[in-house]
Structures are given as C-alpha cells and as structure tokens.
Design a protein around this motif. Structure first.
Motif, PDB file in Angstrom:
ATOM      1  N   ILE A   1     -38.863   2.319   6.594  1.00 49.30           N
ATOM      2  CA  ILE A   1     -38.933   1.239   7.596  1.00 49.30           C
ATOM      3  C   ILE A   1     -37.546   0.757   8.052  1.00 49.30           C
ATOM      4  O   ILE A   1     -37.171  -0.408   7.843  1.00 49.30           O
TER       5      ILE A   1
ATOM      6  N   ARG B   1     -42.985   8.875  10.847  1.00 44.33           N
ATOM      7  CA  ARG B   1     -41.937   9.822  10.457  1.00 44.33           C
ATOM      8  C   ARG B   1     -42.472  11.256  10.519  1.00 44.33           C
ATOM      9  O   ARG B   1     -41.828  12.150  11.053  1.00 44.33           O
TER      10      ARG B   1
ATOM     11  N   PHE C   1     -47.423  -7.279   6.102  1.00 43.81           N
ATOM     12  CA  PHE C   1     -47.442  -5.861   5.730  1.00 43.81           C
ATOM     13  C   PHE C   1     -48.665  -5.125   6.282  1.00 43.81           C
ATOM     14  O   PHE C   1     -48.568  -3.973   6.676  1.00 43.81           O
ATOM     15  N   TYR C   2     -49.827  -5.797   6.290  1.00 48.46           N
ATOM     16  CA  TYR C   2     -51.064  -5.100   6.668  1.00 48.46           C
ATOM     17  C   TYR C   2     -51.506  -5.328   8.110  1.00 48.46           C
ATOM     18  O   TYR C   2     -52.058  -4.435   8.734  1.00 48.46           O
TER      19      TYR C   2
ATOM     20  N   ARG D   1     -41.858  -7.162  14.819  1.00 48.42           N
ATOM     21  CA  ARG D   1     -42.709  -6.004  14.518  1.00 48.42           C
ATOM     22  C   ARG D   1     -43.827  -5.793  15.513  1.00 48.42           C
ATOM     23  O   ARG D   1     -44.381  -4.691  15.600  1.00 48.42           O
TER      24      ARG D   1
ATOM     25  N   VAL E   1     -46.273   0.841  -1.829  1.00 50.15           N
ATOM     26  CA  VAL E   1     -47.235  -0.150  -1.310  1.00 50.15           C
ATOM     27  C   VAL E   1     -47.799  -0.952  -2.479  1.00 50.15           C
ATOM     28  O   VAL E   1     -47.889  -2.186  -2.434  1.00 50.15           O
TER      29      VAL E   1
ATOM     30  N   THR F   1     -44.960   6.746  -1.132  1.00 47.32           N
ATOM     31  CA  THR F   1     -45.248   5.627  -0.223  1.00 47.32           C
ATOM     32  C   THR F   1     -46.361   4.760  -0.811  1.00 47.32           C
ATOM     33  O   THR F   1     -46.275   3.534  -0.824  1.00 47.32           O
TER      34      THR F   1
ATOM     35  N   ILE G   1     -53.066  -1.297   9.393  1.00 40.51           N
ATOM     36  CA  ILE G   1     -52.397  -0.260   8.609  1.00 40.51           C
ATOM     37  C   ILE G   1     -51.123  -0.847   8.010  1.00 40.51           C
ATOM     38  O   ILE G   1     -50.393  -1.582   8.680  1.00 40.51           O
ATOM     39  N   HIS G   2     -50.903  -0.546   6.749  1.00 47.32           N
ATOM     40  CA  HIS G   2     -49.728  -1.080   6.054  1.00 47.32           C
ATOM     41  C   HIS G   2     -48.454  -0.558   6.724  1.00 47.32           C
ATOM     42  O   HIS G   2     -48.401   0.592   7.162  1.00 47.32           O
ATOM     43  N   ILE G   3     -47.462  -1.423   6.788  1.00 52.51           N
ATOM     44  CA  ILE G   3     -46.196  -1.077   7.448  1.00 52.51           C
ATOM     45  C   ILE G   3     -45.608   0.236   6.893  1.00 52.51           C
ATOM     46  O   ILE G   3     -45.057   1.045   7.619  1.00 52.51           O
ATOM     47  N   LEU G   4     -45.799   0.451   5.572  1.00 51.84           N
ATOM     48  CA  LEU G   4     -45.210   1.651   4.972  1.00 51.84           C
ATOM     49  C   LEU G   4     -46.010   2.910   5.317  1.00 51.84           C
ATOM     50  O   LEU G   4     -45.442   3.985   5.504  1.00 51.84           O
ATOM     51  N   TYR G   5     -47.351   2.769   5.409  1.00 50.01           N
ATOM     52  CA  TYR G   5     -48.154   3.931   5.825  1.00 50.01           C
ATOM     53  C   TYR G   5     -47.860   4.266   7.287  1.00 50.01           C
ATOM     54  O   TYR G   5     -47.743   5.431   7.660  1.00 50.01           O
ATOM     55  N   LEU G   6     -47.714   3.208   8.088  1.00 47.89           N
ATOM     56  CA  LEU G   6     -47.383   3.427   9.499  1.00 47.89           C
ATOM     57  C   LEU G   6     -46.050   4.180   9.598  1.00 47.89           C
ATOM     58  O   LEU G   6     -45.895   5.130  10.368  1.00 47.89           O
ATOM     59  N   ASP G   7     -45.108   3.729   8.760  1.00 48.53           N
ATOM     60  CA  ASP G   7     -43.793   4.361   8.711  1.00 48.53           C
ATOM     61  C   ASP G   7     -43.910   5.835   8.328  1.00 48.53           C
ATOM     62  O   ASP G   7     -43.294   6.708   8.931  1.00 48.53           O
ATOM     63  N   PHE G   8     -44.779   6.103   7.349  1.00 53.82           N
ATOM     64  CA  PHE G   8     -44.967   7.484   6.879  1.00 53.82           C
ATOM     65  C   PHE G   8     -45.531   8.360   8.007  1.00 53.82           C
ATOM     66  O   PHE G   8     -45.011   9.439   8.299  1.00 53.82           O
ATOM     67  N   TYR G   9     -46.617   7.881   8.660  1.00 51.31           N
ATOM     68  CA  TYR G   9     -47.240   8.686   9.725  1.00 51.31           C
ATOM     69  C   TYR G   9     -46.287   8.859  10.910  1.00 51.31           C
ATOM     70  O   TYR G   9     -46.213   9.932  11.518  1.00 51.31           O
TER      71      TYR G   9
END
Lengths: 214, 493
Positions: free
Chosen positions: A75, B166, A140-141, A212, A12, A8, B156-164
C-alpha cells in the motif's frame, strides 16, 4: 504468488488482532478503574498486569506490521497513514496503562461522592475509543463508512470534556485539602485525555479516508 | 563483418524501443510505487524476449516497416535514424511512438531515393496524435467510473485490494511487454533475417534456428534498454503528469491496452470476422499516445487541477518532433553514407509507361489525353515521373495518378526459387504458392504487376480476396509475400 497472498492474509490478520488489542485494553482499563473505586485492589492489580501484557503484544504486532509493510512495499500511497494511525492507537494502550500504573503507585484517595462521575468519565473515554476502533476497521475494509463512526468519536470526546469539567467543579467544592483536590484533578485530566487522543487520531483517519476514496 | 555493423543499428533500435516504450507499459506501476523498478524490468525483459522469440518467422515479419527499403545500407540508416530520434526523446524523458519514428525515418529515405511517400501513412500518424488520446481518455474515464462504483459497492480490505492491484499491474505489464516484443521485433531485426550469419543451435528443448537467434538477440537488446534507460521515463509517465494512485495506475494501463486491443488488433478483427461478428474499424493508435491519453482522461475527470500541463505540452511536442527528427536524421545520414562512405543506400527505380502498361491502364479505365506522349519514355524516379505527368496537364485525380506511377515502375524480375530456399524451408509460403513459383522458375518480368498477374492466374493461393475483414487479413499476407519476392527476384539492369 500463493506465498505473497498468504503473506497478505497474515498481515490482514495481524492488523485485525492489533485493533482487537486496542479495544480489549481500554475495556480492561475501564474495568480496572471500576475495581479500584470499589476498593478491590487485588483485582485491580490483575487488570494492570493484563494491560501490561496487552501493551507488549500490541508493540510487537505493530513492529511486525510496520516491517512487513515496508519490506514488501505494500500500500505505497497509504502506508504512511496506516502506520501513523496504528502508532497513535498504540499510544492509547500505553496511556491507559500509565494511568492505571499511576493509580497503582499514587493510590489517590477519591471521595465516594465522585465515584459515579469518574466511572462515567472512564466509560465515555472508552466509548470514544471504541468508536475510533470501529472507524479504523472501516478504513481498512470499507472506507466509505469511516465517517459514520467518526462523528461518534467527536461526540464522546465532547461528552468526556463535559463530565471532566463537572467533576473538577465538584472536587473543588469539596471540603478536603487542596493537595488532595489537585491530586484527584490530575487523574480526571488524565482520564479525559484518552478521548482527546482518540479525537486526534480520528482527525487523521478522516483525512486518510478522504485520500483513499478514489 | 559488414552484416554485424548493419546489425548494430537494429540492436540500437531495439535498445531504444526497450528504453522508451517500456515507460508506457510499466510506467504507471513503477510511478505509483506499486511495482519496484527491478521487478518491472525483470518481468518486462522475460516477456519481451518471449514475445520476440515466439512471434514466428513469417514473410510478413521479415518485412517489418523497413521492408520497402531496398538496400541493406539504407535499412541500416533508417533504423539508426529512428533509434537516434527515439533515444533523444528518451533522454528528454518523453514517451514517443517508435513505429511513428520509423515511418518518419522511412519518409527521409523516400525523399532521398526519389520514392513517393504514401500520404495515407502520414495522415495516420497525424490523426493518431489526436485520435489516440481522445479515444483512450474516454475509455479510461468510463473504466475509472465503473471501477469507482465497484469499489464503493464491494467491501475489500485495503491489503487485498493492494494485492489484486499489484497482480493486475504485473500481468497487464507482462502482456504489454510480450506484445511490445512481438510487434517490434520485425522493425528491429526483420530486415536481417535472410542474411543472418547464425547457425542453428541444438538445445534440450529443440533447435534454435538462425532467425530465432536473431529475434532473441533483438529481444535482449530491448531488455537491455529497459534495464539501462527506462527508469526515469517510467517515472515521467507514471507520476509526473498527475499523481497516480494504485487504482488509477491500473485503470490507465488496463484502458490503454483495451483501446490498443480493440482498435488496432488485426487478430481481433480476423477472429470476429471468422465468427461472423461485426468488426471494429481499425484505427492507428500507438501505446505512447494511448497511455498519455488515458492519464489525461482521468486527470480531467478528477477536475484537472493536479495536471502538469507544461509536461503534457512537452510530451505532445515530442510526438511531433520524433518522426520529424527521424526524417531529417535519416535524410542527412543517407547523404553522408552514400557520398562520403560510398555505400549504396537504395536501388534506383526507373519508370516507364510501355504499351503493356498502357493496355493495363485502359483495362482499369484510366486514360488521359497525353498518354501517347509518355509511351516508351523513361524517368529516373517516381517524383520526376509524377511531376512530368502533372505538368503535361493530365486530368487524372490523385489515386489514378498514383496508379499510373505504380504500374509504370520498372522492376526487372527473374524468378529463381533458389534465392528464397531459406524462406521456403521455413514454411513462409504455402506448398501451392511454392509450386506456382517453381513453375515460373527462369521467367523474366519487366513489371512487378506482370508477375503478380501471372501468379494470380495460376493459383488461387496468390489471388487477392474480396475486401472483407477476413479477406483483408489474407490479402495483407499475400501482399507482404509478393513484396518480399519482388525484392528478392529483382535484378538491376
């Protein structure tokens, strides 16, 4: 679990690098154009080469990101939007490169009286792209701040249209051949199109951001 | 051989539990496409089997809900009827409560055997249909509101949010699967523990006893249910009521598990009580209703426009249909099994108010005018006895009437600890409890309360405690052990 987290993290970084490349490429475009207008052909060619390299790197990165997002089913609800936005941003690099390539091939003879106007047009087009880059990072952030940058894209797009219109009027008031007038006009239209692309992407981004906001 | 046939209905029930209940645990994760079905099924299976295996083998466990059924043939049908009802609902993609279906099925057995249905448990089911969605919905909206504020505040980055997100969905799903296994194994395999035909197996990690093998088998049955039949139901729960985003998916599972934990965990009640903290009143909530309630809550909070009301109506009707269906299937099947296949499905229980019962009633302050007229008379079942009491014009209220019936239940018991040697060796009884039972070896009792009085008088370990949250836990344990020995020491005359 650690490996999924590091994957991940890697993704990023790739997305950040991709956005950096877009920003960098349009700055090179602006510089290249200024160099062309100052008659520094060699330096212009260097910029064209740089932008070609950046285009290749951006393509590879985008494909990597795309594959990773699909393979790891990340996502799911925003994947389509993210990929669409990244693809459209890639178009900005491609388009900037092709305009520079046209300058390289067609070598338009632009009268000195138009130089400042065209430089201003390029600057405005780049400004709209930079505002888009900022809003994409926000997507994204920090999705709530996307709209803070998006209105700037619209502003610069309007500015760009305004400058292009003036430039066109100026061209056709000049005492030069019609063929030359049309030739220069085409370049103005092309440069102006960069901010149009930025605005189109910003519209898409605005909808994606609304989706979102939970 | 017959035990294997009887076992099959337990396994079928296990399969149904896996197929239906897993929709509640992993439905939102799979429905929102955050977790792939295969991943959910693998995680769920592992934790279900773990839950079944580690939930222990106490007397409480073996009783389960089917403990009141006094013949294995009856248990077979009760489990089968509940399994068919749940399976039917799964076919219609409707999440229902397995426990409630089992209670429905038990009521069918009560009707058939002439036993009196405990209307408290019926009321619990009906109140759960309304209470669970409301409580869960309110909690979900509250948590959703908090999460929304938190996400607006932190960057928080969309991908980190996705990770947590999940990670959270898988962890909560795994806990859900674990508790699903631990809570349902009693219903699925409990009644078969004392008659399990399996021998202990020695492995590298230790010996797996016969009952543990049975629990693993039950867990595997549930896991097979998850793999073979839960996918469509997961999508119904996860995406068809309202389109769920990953964050709302997590809020739904988190809030429904929180509600289940806070309002229906006897362990939490005990922990709070032992630390001198105020306890939360226990209310009946099933996971199916908690999850759907949480989804409705969030749907309403979002404006309610995207809610599939038709599907919600179907789901709610499924909650009512499942126990009713189980009750009907159970009653009809019991009739067929008893009359066509000539199998015993219940032990007849007679009722008689002896002089001892009369004395006991008087000592409890329960008297009525026609008391003498009943002394020495025998009735074929509880319903007949209760009807006779009512028609005699007694002025007793419902609870006193139930007490008269309860105390008059004839249950000839002969204490014989050899019969429960297995249970003793498994450590189900405390050494003190075992010693007391051994002292009574060979003694006869006509009523179960006589044995209980005797045990209470001989040992504090058999004495019920005060009705405090802490005492309630101990009492539940003692009562389930008493019920168990009544069943084991029972001789038909």
């Amino acid at each position: 679990m650690y490996s999924i987290f590091s994957a991940t993290k890697d993704l990023v970084m790739k997305i950040d690098s991709f956005i950096d490349l877009v920003s960098e490429a349009v700055l090179h475009f602006e510089e290249g154009l200024k160099l062309y207008l100052s008659g520094k052909e060699d330096e212009f060619n260097e910029r064209l080469n740089i932008i070609k390299i950046l285009e290749g790197r951006a393509d590879n990165l985008r494909q990597d990101i795309e594959a990773q997002l699909y393979v790891q089913t990340l996502i799911p609800e925003s994947r389509g939007d993210v990929l669409g936005i990244l693809e459209s941003m890639d178009d900005i690099i491609d388009f900037s490169k092709s305009i520079m390539f046209e300058f390289f091939v067609e070598k338009p003879d632009i009268p000195a009286v138009l130089h400042e106007r065209i430089k201003k047009l390029a600057e405005t087009a780049v400004d709209s792209t930079q505002a888009l880059v900022q809003s994409t990072r926000s997507y994204f952030y920090d999705v709530n701040t996307v709209k803070d940058h998006l209105h700037k894209v619209t502003f610069f797009e309007n500015e760009s249209d305004h400058i292009a219109e003036k430039a066109k009027i100026e061209i056709f008031n000049l005492d030069i051949d019609l063929s030359r007038k049309l030739h220069i006009k085409n370049f103005i239209v092309s440069i102006d199109s960069i901010s149009d692309i930025a605005e189109k992407i910003s519209n898409r981004l605005s909808i994606a951001a609304m989706k979102r906001i939970v | 051989m017959s035990i294997l046939i009887f076992l099959s209905s337990g396994l079928f029930l296990g399969w149904s539990v896996g197929a239906n209940d897993m929709g509640n645990v992993f439905g939102t994760a799979v429905g929102s496409k955050m977790v792939r079905f295969k991943v959910a099924a693998v995680v769920a299976s592992i934790f279900i089997v773990l839950g079944c295996f580690t939930s222990g083998g106490g007397a409480t466990l073996t009783l389960g809900r089917l403990g009141s059924v006094n013949e294995i043939g009856g248990s077979f049908i009760v489990a089968l009827a509940a399994a068919i009802a749940v399976f039917w609902m799964s076919r219609l993609n409707l999440p229902v409560s397995t426990s409630q279906s089992i209670v429905g099925s038990l009521i069918g057995w009560n009707f058939f055997s002439g036993s009196i249905t405990d209307y408290d448990s019926l009321m619990k089911i009906v109140s759960s249909w309304m209470f669970a969605p409301v409580v869960s919905g309110v909690v979900a909206v509250f948590i959703y509101f908090l999460v929304k504020r938190l996400l607006n505040r932190i960057k928080i980055h969309i991908l980190y949010l996705d990770f947590y997100n999940r990670f959270g969905l898988i962890v909560i799903g795994a806990f859900g699967a674990y508790s699903l296994g631990a809570n349902n194994i009693a219903n699925v395999m409990g009644v078969f523990v004392p008659v399990a035909p399996f021998r202990p197996i020695n492995t590298y990690i230790g010996t797996i006893s016969g009952s543990e093998q049975l629990f693993i088998l039950g867990g595997i049955a549930m896991a097979v249910g998850v793999f073979t039949y839960s996918a469509r139901l997961m999508r119904t729960v996860g995406n068809n009521i309202i389109p769920l985003t990953p964050v709302t998916a997590l809020v739904v599972v988190f809030s429904s598990s929180t509600v289940l934990f806070l309002f229906s965990s006897q362990n939490l009640e005990r922990i709070l009580a032992t630390h001198g903290l105020p306890t939360i009143p226990l209310v009946p909530i099933s996971s199916a209703q908690a999850v759907v309630g949480a989804i409705i809550g969030i749907g309403l909070y979002q404006g309610g426009g995207s809610m599939n009301l038709k599907l919600l109506g179907k789901i709610a009707s499924g909650w009512v249909t499942a126990p009713v269906l189980a009750c009907v299937i159970s009653f009809v099947s019991l009739f067929i099994i008893q009359n066509v296949f000539n199998q015993a499905v219940y032990k007849p229980v007679r009722f008689s108010m002896s002089a001892a019962v009369e004395r006991r009633l008087v000592s409890e302050g329960i008297t009525f005018a026609a008391m003498e007229q009943f002394t020495g008379k025998e009735f074929r079942n509880a319903i007949e006895f209760k009807k006779a009491l009512i028609s005699s014009g007694t002025e007793l209220d419902e609870s006193d009437l139930s007490r008269v019936v309860e105390l008059s239940e004839l249950r000839y018991l002969i204490v014989n600890t050899d019969i429960i040697e297995f249970e003793i060796s498994q450590g189900w009884f405390t050494p003190e409890q075992t010693a007391t039972l051994k002292k009574l070896n060979g003694r006869n009792f006509k009523y179960s309360w006589e044995l209980r009085d005797e045990l209470e008088a001989m040992s504090p370990d058999w004495k019920l405690k005060k009705d405090t949250p802490e005492g309630r836990h101990i009492n539940r344990n003692i009562i389930s052990k008493l019920d168990y020995i009544y069943k084991k020491f029972w001789v038909i005359r």
